[in-house]
Design a protein around this motif. Structure first.
Motif, PDB file in Angstrom:
ATOM      1  N   LYS A  11       0.833  -1.211   0.000  1.00 58.16           N
ATOM      2  CA  LYS A  11       0.000   0.000   0.000  1.00 58.16           C
ATOM      3  C   LYS A  11       0.864   1.256   0.000  1.00 58.16           C
ATOM      4  CE  LYS A  11      -4.372  -1.448   2.119  1.00 58.16           C
ATOM      5  NZ  LYS A  11      -5.282  -1.262   3.297  1.00 58.16           N
ATOM      6  N   SER A  12       1.924   1.258   0.808  1.00 59.63           N
ATOM      7  CA  SER A  12       2.796   2.431   0.895  1.00 59.63           C
ATOM      8  C   SER A  12       3.555   2.652  -0.405  1.00 59.63           C
ATOM      9  CB  SER A  12       3.769   2.278   2.067  1.00 59.63           C
ATOM     10  OG  SER A  12       4.682   1.219   1.845  1.00 59.63           O
ATOM     11  N   ILE A  13       3.870   1.564  -1.108  1.00 57.62           N
ATOM     12  CA  ILE A  13       4.562   1.687  -2.403  1.00 57.62           C
ATOM     13  C   ILE A  13       3.621   2.284  -3.449  1.00 57.62           C
ATOM     14  CG2 ILE A  13       5.547   0.362  -4.319  1.00 57.62           C
ATOM     15  CD1 ILE A  13       6.698  -1.565  -2.222  1.00 57.62           C
ATOM     16  N   PRO A  16       2.045   6.804  -3.548  1.00 61.54           N
ATOM     17  CA  PRO A  16       2.536   7.964  -4.299  1.00 61.54           C
ATOM     18  C   PRO A  16       2.131   7.948  -5.773  1.00 61.54           C
ATOM     19  CG  PRO A  16       4.287   6.983  -2.989  1.00 61.54           C
ATOM     20  CD  PRO A  16       3.153   6.031  -2.964  1.00 61.54           C
ATOM     21  N   MET A  17       1.748   6.791  -6.266  1.00 59.98           N
ATOM     22  CA  MET A  17       1.327   6.666  -7.666  1.00 59.98           C
ATOM     23  C   MET A  17      -0.179   6.807  -7.830  1.00 59.98           C
ATOM     24  SD  MET A  17       3.870   3.533  -8.686  1.00 59.98           S
ATOM     25  CE  MET A  17       3.902   2.797  -7.050  1.00 59.98           C
ATOM     26  N   ASP A  18      -0.874   7.084  -6.715  1.00 60.51           N
ATOM     27  CA  ASP A  18      -2.331   7.232  -6.717  1.00 60.51           C
ATOM     28  C   ASP A  18      -3.025   5.955  -7.191  1.00 60.51           C
ATOM     29  OD1 ASP A  18      -4.751   8.543  -6.254  1.00 60.51           O
ATOM     30  OD2 ASP A  18      -4.865   9.281  -8.319  1.00 60.51           O
ATOM     31  N   ILE A  19      -2.483   4.816  -6.737  1.00 65.61           N
ATOM     32  CA  ILE A  19      -3.093   3.517  -7.017  1.00 65.61           C
ATOM     33  C   ILE A  19      -3.585   2.941  -5.693  1.00 65.61           C
ATOM     34  CG2 ILE A  19      -2.725   1.165  -7.851  1.00 65.61           C
ATOM     35  CD1 ILE A  19      -0.466   2.299  -9.619  1.00 65.61           C
ATOM     36  N   GLN A  20      -4.856   2.605  -5.636  1.00 72.09           N
ATOM     37  CA  GLN A  20      -5.441   2.072  -4.414  1.00 72.09           C
ATOM     38  C   GLN A  20      -5.715   0.583  -4.554  1.00 72.09           C
ATOM     39  OE1 GLN A  20      -8.939   4.298  -3.411  1.00 72.09           O
ATOM     40  NE2 GLN A  20      -7.875   6.283  -3.397  1.00 72.09           N
ATOM     41  N   ARG A  25     -11.520   3.013  -9.147  1.00 77.40           N
ATOM     42  CA  ARG A  25     -11.090   3.648 -10.398  1.00 77.40           C
ATOM     43  C   ARG A  25     -10.475   2.605 -11.325  1.00 77.40           C
ATOM     44  NH1 ARG A  25      -7.359   7.888  -7.450  1.00 77.40           N
ATOM     45  NH2 ARG A  25      -6.738   5.858  -6.614  1.00 77.40           N
ATOM     46  N   PRO A  26     -10.472   2.839 -12.631  1.00 70.80           N
ATOM     47  CA  PRO A  26     -10.010   1.818 -13.577  1.00 70.80           C
ATOM     48  C   PRO A  26      -8.595   1.331 -13.331  1.00 70.80           C
ATOM     49  CG  PRO A  26     -11.154   3.571 -14.745  1.00 70.80           C
ATOM     50  CD  PRO A  26     -11.001   4.034 -13.330  1.00 70.80           C
ATOM     51  N   GLU A  64      -3.253   1.842 -17.779  1.00 72.91           N
ATOM     52  CA  GLU A  64      -3.183   3.022 -16.919  1.00 72.91           C
ATOM     53  C   GLU A  64      -2.501   2.710 -15.592  1.00 72.91           C
ATOM     54  OE1 GLU A  64      -4.121   6.404 -17.293  1.00 72.91           O
ATOM     55  OE2 GLU A  64      -3.810   5.663 -19.324  1.00 72.91           O
ATOM     56  N   PHE A  65      -2.643   1.487 -15.101  1.00 73.48           N
ATOM     57  CA  PHE A  65      -1.926   1.051 -13.904  1.00 73.48           C
ATOM     58  C   PHE A  65      -0.421   1.128 -14.147  1.00 73.48           C
ATOM     59  CE2 PHE A  65       0.236  -2.709 -12.036  1.00 73.48           C
ATOM     60  CZ  PHE A  65       0.148  -2.385 -10.684  1.00 73.48           C
ATOM     61  N   PHE A  66       0.025   0.579 -15.268  1.00 68.77           N
ATOM     62  CA  PHE A  66       1.452   0.598 -15.575  1.00 68.77           C
ATOM     63  C   PHE A  66       1.939   1.999 -15.938  1.00 68.77           C
ATOM     64  CE2 PHE A  66       1.000  -4.049 -16.095  1.00 68.77           C
ATOM     65  CZ  PHE A  66       2.061  -4.429 -15.297  1.00 68.77           C
ATOM     66  N   LYS A  67       1.083   2.792 -16.507  1.00 69.15           N
ATOM     67  CA  LYS A  67       1.468   4.173 -16.811  1.00 69.15           C
ATOM     68  C   LYS A  67       1.874   4.898 -15.529  1.00 69.15           C
ATOM     69  CE  LYS A  67      -0.470   8.523 -18.619  1.00 69.15           C
ATOM     70  NZ  LYS A  67      -0.631   9.266 -17.359  1.00 69.15           N
ATOM     71  N   ARG A  68       1.117   4.707 -14.462  1.00 69.72           N
ATOM     72  CA  ARG A  68       1.434   5.349 -13.191  1.00 69.72           C
ATOM     73  C   ARG A  68       2.719   4.791 -12.580  1.00 69.72           C
ATOM     74  NH1 ARG A  68      -3.370   6.359 -14.553  1.00 69.72           N
ATOM     75  NH2 ARG A  68      -4.554   8.104 -13.678  1.00 69.72           N
TER      76      ARG A  68
END
Length: 378
Positions: A11-13, A16-20, A25-26, A64-68
């Protein structure tokens, strides 16, 4: 490490990438197996891909996951040397994994996995490299535009002889012979590609051979290599250029179409190496120029990298739309693996971590000007 601790680390990693985790979100990831966290901490990028293949997590928009992740440069910030990564580094530095005796491995493990797969995914000409979308709004036109761009860059005319190193399913050879009246010899290390290309080009002045590039000795007016240099390997870049040099006539032109990286590398991502492109890597500008130094004059370098994102997304759309036509030949783990491959690669070009170059070389220099987007030549 206990599960709760591992979950907090992941979660902490991602924060910063705005991934939950389990967000709505997609690009948020949905966890299907609580052992996911420990597996990723233990196995790194290889485990991330394998756990997705196994259905341990999902994401509506993998690209989009990998883009972040790539924008954040997570791969550069997390430097833990997992055993799989250490082994890849050792192989790349010590063993010539692209040696002549191993040249056909990529053909067997990637390009020979079934023509039906590539037929549902690629354009009608089965061109498995970046399209040219400058004036195109569909995949077929983008690939035809790419082929014609190459033909015009190297000045094809009737009667010219052309060598295509890594000819794939014969898309370029067929187009060049039909449209420009040239004589083409194509080589590939894939049996499936060779058989298909011969059938597609059977009424044209085209010869297709199953061969490694190091066996080439004849002279040609023009040489092209489209999407093959990624399989050459850093230990063999100079050898490749020497082969092209000995096969190119003194007044000839050589066009290299290759995926490229922003920095020099001697290995590749462990997951990509294991499941998609074994023994492959992308060159940097330094590595290409060093390999060509003293052999060629670089006449033109054209970066088409921004078009590869769109090409990969078109391939993914075709693959998912037509999956039912081939699903009896593969399993769901393969479907997830191929999806992961296409969308993660799309993200790498979207974030400009990877490039796509068309480089034109001559032996002695030419009196010609290449203009923007390769559209005008003088």
């Amino acid at each position: 490490m206990k599960g709760e601790r591992a979950q907090q680390i992941i979660k902490s990693i991602l924060k910063p990438m705005d991934i939950q985790i389990n967000g709505d979100r997609p690009w948020d990831i949905q966890i299907n197996n609580p052992q996911f966290y420990q597996r990723i901490i233990s196995g790194g990028s290889l485990a991330l891909g394998e756990s997705y293949m196994d259905g341990w997590w999902d994401c509506k928009a993998l690209d989009e996951f990998f883009k972040r992740i790539l924008e954040f440069r997570l791969d550069k910030k997390v430097k833990s040397m997992k055993p799989a990564l250490l082994w890849e580094i050792f192989k790349a530095r010590v063993i010539n994994v692209q040696s002549k005796t191993r040249a056909f491995i990529i053909g067997q493990r990637h390009y020979d996995i079934g023509n039906p797969l590539f037929k549902i995914m690629l354009d009608k000409g089965l061109n498995y490299s970046c399209g040219y979308w400058h004036r195109a709004d569909n995949l077929d036109d983008a690939q035809t535009g790419k082929l014609d761009l190459i033909c015009r860059k190297i000045g094809l005319k009737p009667g010219i002889t052309v060598l295509d190193i890594g000819c794939g399913w014969g898309g370029f050879a067929k187009y060049a012979a039909e449209t420009y009246g040239v004589k083409v010899k194509g080589i590939t290390v894939s049996k499936e590609q060779a058989e298909y290309a011969r059938e597609q080009c059977k009424n044209l002045e085209v010869t297709i051979e199953l061969s490694d590039y190091r066996n080439l000795n004849e002279k040609y007016d023009r040489i092209v290599s489209i999407g093959m240099f990624e399989h050459v390997g850093w230990k063999n870049y100079r050898t490749f250029m020497k082969v092209v040099h000995r096969c190119l006539k003194d007044d000839g032109l050589f066009l290299l179409h290759t995926i490229a990286g922003n920095t020099s590398a001697k290995g590749t991502d462990p997951w990509i190496n294991t499941y998609i492109f074994p023994n492959s890597m992308v060159p940097s500008a330094r590595q290409v120029s060093h390999a060509a130094e003293g052999l060629f004059i670089l006449e033109d370098l054209h970066n088409l990298g921004r078009y590869y994102d769109r090409t990969l997304m078109a391939w993914h759309e075709n693959f998912t739309k037509n999956w039912n036509l081939i699903k009896d030949q593969y399993d769901m783990r393969f479907f997830r693996m191929w999806t992961y491959y296409l969308l993660s690669c799309a993200a790498s070009f979207r974030t400009r971590r990877n490039q796509l170059w068309q480089i034109v070389f001559s032996k002695n220099g030419i009196n010609r000007v290449f203009r923007s987007e390769g559209e005008l030549f003088i």
